[in-house]
Design a protein around this motif. Structure first.
Motif, mmCIF file in Angstrom:
data_model
loop_
_atom_site.group_PDB
_atom_site.id
_atom_site.type_symbol
_atom_site.label_atom_id
_atom_site.label_comp_id
_atom_site.label_asym_id
_atom_site.label_seq_id
_atom_site.Cartn_x
_atom_site.Cartn_y
_atom_site.Cartn_z
ATOM 1 N N ALA A 14 40.194 -29.705 -22.439
ATOM 2 C CA ALA A 14 41.567 -29.773 -22.586
ATOM 3 C C ALA A 14 42.157 -28.969 -21.517
ATOM 4 C CB ALA A 14 41.834 -29.105 -24.075
ATOM 5 N N PRO A 15 43.351 -29.007 -21.369
ATOM 6 C CA PRO A 15 43.943 -28.195 -20.150
ATOM 7 C C PRO A 15 43.625 -26.614 -20.332
ATOM 8 C CG PRO A 15 45.614 -29.711 -21.003
ATOM 9 C CD PRO A 15 44.354 -29.579 -22.010
ATOM 10 N N GLY A 37 35.854 -26.372 -18.574
ATOM 11 C CA GLY A 37 34.792 -26.979 -17.886
ATOM 12 C C GLY A 37 33.550 -27.379 -18.403
ATOM 13 N N LEU A 38 33.362 -27.332 -19.940
ATOM 14 C CA LEU A 38 32.170 -27.570 -20.385
ATOM 15 C C LEU A 38 32.685 -28.943 -21.005
ATOM 16 C CD1 LEU A 38 31.335 -24.460 -22.654
ATOM 17 C CD2 LEU A 38 30.290 -25.412 -20.796
ATOM 18 N N THR A 39 31.610 -30.023 -21.249
ATOM 19 C CA THR A 39 31.771 -31.287 -21.679
ATOM 20 C C THR A 39 30.533 -31.779 -22.286
ATOM 21 O OG1 THR A 39 31.088 -32.458 -19.659
ATOM 22 C CG2 THR A 39 33.399 -32.042 -20.164
ATOM 23 N N ARG A 40 30.537 -32.626 -23.364
ATOM 24 C CA ARG A 40 29.349 -33.144 -23.935
ATOM 25 C C ARG A 40 29.795 -34.383 -24.468
ATOM 26 N NH1 ARG A 40 24.606 -30.176 -26.144
ATOM 27 N NH2 ARG A 40 23.026 -31.872 -26.390
ATOM 28 N N SER A 41 29.333 -35.593 -24.156
ATOM 29 C CA SER A 41 29.732 -36.649 -24.720
ATOM 30 C C SER A 41 29.097 -37.091 -25.995
ATOM 31 C CB SER A 41 29.244 -37.829 -23.880
ATOM 32 O OG SER A 41 29.591 -37.942 -22.437
ATOM 33 N N ALA A 42 30.154 -37.710 -26.775
ATOM 34 C CA ALA A 42 29.610 -38.189 -28.373
ATOM 35 C C ALA A 42 28.454 -38.967 -28.054
ATOM 36 C CB ALA A 42 30.789 -38.761 -28.999
#
Length: 181
Positions: A14-15, A37-42
């Motif tokens: 998110a922003p 900056g953190l992401t994790r795909s479903a």
């Protein structure tokens, strides 16, 4: 607040922040605000649906949610959370207004807001302090989390519900009807 992606089944960017999502069986077990900056795909269908719905809200704050949420909270917390779900995007109620509607106290309402395990989906950010000031967010009154509350309210202001004011209260309503019927 965890700062690694390993604690989350899905992380939606998110922003200026991220949304960490925990899943349990076929339900959303919790959502928390994380640093940007953190992401994790479903990796499952529910995770993909959560990602789709949260991303849609981040693009358009009028997007409704239809996610299976795990049972959580005390009877009082559930009453507060149920009332929160009736507040339209771009509208706010004060802690005192919510308390009057459910026969509680503003402080207890604030506690229930802070304990909300599903922020954004159950929009605790739409509850503000008397006089229109921001109030707290997730048991915090300074720093990262209140900044997210301010962003969420500004994001919804784009939908035309209220505006942020630099010279007066943090929020001022442009709609007299803060709740949906």
């Amino acid at each position: 607040m965890s700062t690694t992606g390993e604690d989350w089944d899905v992380i939606v960017g998110a922003p200026g922040f991220a949304l960490g999502v925990r899943l349990a069986a076929d339900t959303v077990a919790g959502i928390e605000f994380l640093p940007a900056g953190l992401t994790r795909s479903a990796r499952c269908a529910l995770g993909r649906e959560v990602t789709t719905q949260l991303t849609a809200y981040l693009r358009d704050p009028l997007t409704p949610f239809d996610l299976p949420l795990a049972a959580a909270g005390t009877a009082h917390q559930r009453a507060v959370w149920q009332l929160m779900r009736t507040i339209a995007p771009g509208c706010t109620l004060t802690y005192g207004e919510v308390a009057a509607q459910i026969g509680s106290s503003p402080r207890a309402v604030g506690g229930a807001c802070g304990a909300n395990p599903f922020p954004i989906v159950i929009p605790c950010h739409r509850i503000v302090a008397a006089g229109g000031s921001l109030g707290g967010f997730a048991h915090s009154t300074a720093g990262f989390l209140p900044g997210i509350k301010r962003w969420l309210l500004a994001h919804e202001a784009a939908a035309g519900g209220f505006r942020l004011s630099a010279n007066g209260p943090a929020l001022s309503s442009r709609r007299p009807d803060a709740r949906l019927s």
